[in-house]
Design an enzyme around this catalytic site. Structure first.
Site, PDB file in Angstrom:
ATOM      1  N   ASP A 116       0.844  -1.201   0.000  1.00 48.83           N
ATOM      2  CA  ASP A 116       0.000   0.000   0.000  1.00 48.83           C
ATOM      3  C   ASP A 116       0.875   1.244   0.000  1.00 48.83           C
ATOM      4  O   ASP A 116       1.670   1.461   0.915  1.00 48.83           O
ATOM      5  CB  ASP A 116      -0.899   0.019   1.244  1.00 48.83           C
ATOM      6  CG  ASP A 116      -1.879   1.180   1.200  1.00 48.83           C
ATOM      7  OD1 ASP A 116      -2.922   1.031   0.539  1.00 48.83           O
ATOM      8  OD2 ASP A 116      -1.603   2.233   1.799  1.00 48.83           O
ATOM      9  N   TYR A 121       2.383  10.100  -0.299  1.00 44.89           N
ATOM     10  CA  TYR A 121       3.458   9.609   0.574  1.00 44.89           C
ATOM     11  C   TYR A 121       4.841   9.950   0.012  1.00 44.89           C
ATOM     12  O   TYR A 121       5.842   9.902   0.731  1.00 44.89           O
ATOM     13  CB  TYR A 121       3.392   8.083   0.778  1.00 44.89           C
ATOM     14  CG  TYR A 121       2.117   7.561   1.398  1.00 44.89           C
ATOM     15  CD1 TYR A 121       1.188   8.408   1.996  1.00 44.89           C
ATOM     16  CD2 TYR A 121       1.836   6.197   1.380  1.00 44.89           C
ATOM     17  CE1 TYR A 121       0.022   7.915   2.544  1.00 44.89           C
ATOM     18  CE2 TYR A 121       0.664   5.696   1.933  1.00 44.89           C
ATOM     19  CZ  TYR A 121      -0.243   6.561   2.512  1.00 44.89           C
ATOM     20  OH  TYR A 121      -1.395   6.065   3.053  1.00 44.89           O
ATOM     21  N   LYS A 146      -2.862   5.562  -4.418  1.00 47.84           N
ATOM     22  CA  LYS A 146      -4.050   6.413  -4.231  1.00 47.84           C
ATOM     23  C   LYS A 146      -3.862   7.744  -4.933  1.00 47.84           C
ATOM     24  O   LYS A 146      -2.742   8.278  -4.961  1.00 47.84           O
ATOM     25  CB  LYS A 146      -4.287   6.673  -2.735  1.00 47.84           C
ATOM     26  CG  LYS A 146      -4.209   5.427  -1.878  1.00 47.84           C
ATOM     27  CD  LYS A 146      -4.452   5.693  -0.414  1.00 47.84           C
ATOM     28  CE  LYS A 146      -4.029   4.494   0.420  1.00 47.84           C
ATOM     29  NZ  LYS A 146      -2.608   4.477   0.784  1.00 47.84           N
ATOM     30  N   HIS A 177      -8.087   9.053  -2.444  1.00 46.46           N
ATOM     31  CA  HIS A 177      -7.534   9.097  -1.085  1.00 46.46           C
ATOM     32  C   HIS A 177      -8.521   9.662  -0.063  1.00 46.46           C
ATOM     33  O   HIS A 177      -8.552   9.241   1.097  1.00 46.46           O
ATOM     34  CB  HIS A 177      -6.242   9.919  -1.082  1.00 46.46           C
ATOM     35  CG  HIS A 177      -5.271   9.507  -0.037  1.00 46.46           C
ATOM     36  ND1 HIS A 177      -3.928   9.384  -0.261  1.00 46.46           N
ATOM     37  CD2 HIS A 177      -5.438   9.181   1.263  1.00 46.46           C
ATOM     38  CE1 HIS A 177      -3.319   8.999   0.849  1.00 46.46           C
ATOM     39  NE2 HIS A 177      -4.216   8.873   1.793  1.00 46.46           N
TER      40      HIS A 177
HETATM   41  N1  LIG Z   1      -5.912   5.985   3.342  1.00 47.06           N
HETATM   42  C1  LIG Z   1      -5.455   6.720   4.338  1.00 47.06           C
HETATM   43  O1  LIG Z   1      -5.874   7.874   4.561  1.00 47.06           O
HETATM   44  C2  LIG Z   1      -4.376   6.160   5.221  1.00 47.06           C
HETATM   45  C3  LIG Z   1      -4.052   6.784   6.426  1.00 47.06           C
HETATM   46  C4  LIG Z   1      -3.037   6.234   7.213  1.00 47.06           C
HETATM   47  C5  LIG Z   1      -2.400   5.077   6.804  1.00 47.06           C
HETATM   48  N2  LIG Z   1      -2.726   4.490   5.606  1.00 47.06           N
HETATM   49  C6  LIG Z   1      -2.064   3.248   5.161  1.00 47.06           C
HETATM   50  O2  LIG Z   1      -2.235   2.293   6.200  1.00 47.06           O
HETATM   51  C7  LIG Z   1      -0.949   1.802   6.577  1.00 47.06           C
HETATM   52  C8  LIG Z   1      -0.964   1.415   8.034  1.00 47.06           C
HETATM   53  O3  LIG Z   1      -1.089   2.563   8.847  1.00 47.06           O
HETATM   54  P1  LIG Z   1       0.145   3.174   9.638  1.00 47.06           P
HETATM   55  O4  LIG Z   1       1.404   2.616   9.087  1.00 47.06           O
HETATM   56  O5  LIG Z   1       0.002   4.634   9.634  1.00 47.06           O
HETATM   57  O6  LIG Z   1      -0.126   2.684  11.112  1.00 47.06           O
HETATM   58  P2  LIG Z   1      -0.122   1.227  11.812  1.00 47.06           P
HETATM   59  O7  LIG Z   1       0.168   0.174  10.810  1.00 47.06           O
HETATM   60  O8  LIG Z   1      -1.356   1.130  12.607  1.00 47.06           O
HETATM   61  O9  LIG Z   1       1.071   1.377  12.843  1.00 47.06           O
HETATM   62  C9  LIG Z   1       2.378   1.580  12.397  1.00 47.06           C
HETATM   63  C10 LIG Z   1       3.258   1.547  13.632  1.00 47.06           C
HETATM   64  O10 LIG Z   1       3.243   0.210  14.135  1.00 47.06           O
HETATM   65  C11 LIG Z   1       4.586  -0.170  14.434  1.00 47.06           C
HETATM   66  N3  LIG Z   1       4.660  -1.617  14.233  1.00 47.06           N
HETATM   67  C12 LIG Z   1       4.343  -2.324  13.134  1.00 47.06           C
HETATM   68  N4  LIG Z   1       4.503  -3.654  13.360  1.00 47.06           N
HETATM   69  C13 LIG Z   1       4.962  -3.763  14.624  1.00 47.06           C
HETATM   70  C14 LIG Z   1       5.327  -4.848  15.433  1.00 47.06           C
HETATM   71  N5  LIG Z   1       5.260  -6.108  14.988  1.00 47.06           N
HETATM   72  N6  LIG Z   1       5.756  -4.603  16.695  1.00 47.06           N
HETATM   73  C15 LIG Z   1       5.829  -3.337  17.163  1.00 47.06           C
HETATM   74  N7  LIG Z   1       5.489  -2.251  16.444  1.00 47.06           N
HETATM   75  C16 LIG Z   1       5.061  -2.474  15.189  1.00 47.06           C
HETATM   76  C17 LIG Z   1       5.439   0.588  13.472  1.00 47.06           C
HETATM   77  O11 LIG Z   1       6.704   0.818  14.038  1.00 47.06           O
HETATM   78  P3  LIG Z   1       8.060   0.294  13.310  1.00 47.06           P
HETATM   79  O12 LIG Z   1       8.230   1.137  12.089  1.00 47.06           O
HETATM   80  O13 LIG Z   1       9.121   0.518  14.355  1.00 47.06           O
HETATM   81  O14 LIG Z   1       7.834  -1.153  13.019  1.00 47.06           O
HETATM   82  C18 LIG Z   1       4.684   1.918  13.322  1.00 47.06           C
HETATM   83  O15 LIG Z   1       5.097   2.837  14.287  1.00 47.06           O
HETATM   84  C19 LIG Z   1      -0.024   2.972   6.249  1.00 47.06           C
HETATM   85  O16 LIG Z   1       1.332   2.603   6.272  1.00 47.06           O
HETATM   86  C20 LIG Z   1      -0.569   3.396   4.920  1.00 47.06           C
HETATM   87  O17 LIG Z   1      -0.112   2.533   3.893  1.00 47.06           O
HETATM   88  C21 LIG Z   1      -3.712   5.006   4.825  1.00 47.06           C
END
Ligand SMILES: NC(=O)c1ccc[n+]([C@@H]2O[C@H](COP(=O)([O-])OP(=O)(O)OC[C@H]3O[C@@H](n4cnc5c(N)ncnc54)[C@H](OP(=O)(O)O)[C@@H]3O)[C@@H](O)[C@H]2O)c1
Length: 338
Positions: A116, A121, A146, A177
């Site tokens: 994704d 980004y 997106k 988005h």
């Molecule tokens: N459409 C939208 O508006 C929108 C908005 C936000 C996000 N997104 C998408 O959704 C994806 C997921 O959201 P997100 O990345 O913001 O948040 P998330 O996946 O909920 O959380 C990411 C956090 O989790 C930590 N993490 C991941 N795996 C882990 C593990 N096994 N143990 C400990 N910590 C862990 C990561 O730290 P480390 O880096 O240290 O592992 C990072 O700080 C995004 O990357 C993006 O592609 C879309």
């Protein structure tokens, strides 16, 4: 009773513009941060609705009972257009191009096949480099990007620009988005890109019931996916029920609570206890809960060890009681600041 099935038929949705693709997919620290760029939900789309030639339409007869169910032995779901999507992959929000390249490489090496990214980004080129250097065949990878709101009025050009940055001939899933001005015109440009073979599936992100309904009335291809914030404290059940009318799959962003708040979820006593029960990490419990709830899950990470851990969630399953206990954590609490 005039059911959802009839509603879908009335809308005359096109089904399956592209052929089905079978994709074999699989499998603490790090939280502190911020939300994605904000976009207000206004709708000033002045573009008049275009209609496809009725002869080109194949009307779906998908019933609500056909709402896609995940196959967790294969790690996939069949979308409402017949295309197979992996249900677990890597998110790349807040990653630089080089970080995204490393994280996507780690994810592909760990068996993840869903990626994704997004134009906003600024890392599509890094994602493209990781795909190019991987030995995983392109047709086993499911690549999502997106369209950003500023590009909605010139969406056709924006799609071509994303393809160039990604160094790809096609995108597997393209999302709007956010709800914003000209979103209907942008969606129709995505429909044109499906017809042109540049995009295989299309969908929405950050849309709720009224916006989703408005789009259904304006477009021909029902969204295959809706990507919204979804995590144990904000479970999106009403939206999920609403999008079931078109067999649209919910994809969770901030599945772990986001960089700023994942520690809050990891420390939740219910999640921590379930993790102890299974000898896995809280992150793995949350990911497994999403998958058993039919939420596509794209945890973001810059840490290859975390990515390997996040991929490794197919060797255990949560009991009905454990699922219910996490379901009960729902408290309409968003972690995003918008
Ligand atoms: N459409 C939208 O508006 C929108 C908005 C936000 C996000 N997104 C998408 O959704 C994806 C997921 O959201 P997100 O990345 O913001 O948040 P998330 O996946 O909920 O959380 C990411 C956090 O989790 C930590 N993490 C991941 N795996 C882990 C593990 N096994 N143990 C400990 N910590 C862990 C990561 O730290 P480390 O880096 O240290 O592992 C990072 O700080 C995004 O990357 C993006 O592609 C879309």
């Amino acid at each position: 009773m005039p059911g959802k099935n009839e509603d879908i038929t009335r809308r005359g949705f096109v089904k399956g513009a592209a052929g089905a693709l079978t994709i074999a997919a699989l499998g603490m620290a790090g939280c502190v941060g911020k939300s994605e760029p904000q976009q207000s939900a206004n709708n000033n789309d002045q573009t008049s609705a275009e209609t496809l030639d009725a002869n080109e339409k194949e009307v779906t007869t998908m019933a609500a009972s056909e709402v896609p169910q995940f196959d967790l032995t294969k790690g996939t779901v069949e979308l409402n257009n017949g295309i197979t999507m992996p249900v677990l992959g890597i998110g790349t929000y807040i990653l630089s191009s080089d970080q995204a390249e490393r994280s996507v490489t780690a994810a592909l090496d760990a068996g993840m096949r869903l990626i994704d990214t997004a134009r906003i980004y600024g890392n599509e080129d890094g994602v493209g480099r990781a795909i190019a250097k991987s030995s995983v065949p392109r047709d086993e990878i499911f690549l999502t990007t997106k369209l950003w709101t500023a590009d909605f009025s010139s969406a056709a050009n924006a799609i071509d620009a994303s393809l160039r940055r990604l160094n790809q001939d096609y995108i597997d899933l393209l999302l709007l988005h956010h709800e914003a001005a000209s979103d209907e015109a942008a969606y129709r440009a995505m429909e044109d890109a499906v017809a042109a073979g540049k995009v295989r599936s299309i969908g929405l992100s950050n849309f709720y019931e009224s916006g989703f309904e408005r789009m259904l009335d304006a477009v021909s291809i029902p969204p295959a996916v809706l990507q919204n914030e979804t995590q144990p404290y904000f479970q999106e059940r009403a939206v999920k029920d609403f999008i079931a009318q078109t067999g649209t799959v919910l994809e969770a962003w901030f599945p772990l609570g986001g960089k700023g708040d994942c520690r809050t979820l990891f420390a939740d006593p219910v999640i921590a206890e379930v993790a102890t029960n299974h000898g896995v990490s809280p992150a793995q419990v949350i990911i497994r809960w999403h998958l058993q709830n039919n939420n596509v899950c794209i945890p973001g990470s810059s840490n290859p060890e975390h990515i390997r851990e996040d991929a490794d969630v197919f060797g255990f399953s949560l009991t009905a009681d454990e699922m219910a206990a996490i379901d009960d954590l729902d408290r309409n609490h968003r972690f995003a600041s918008y």
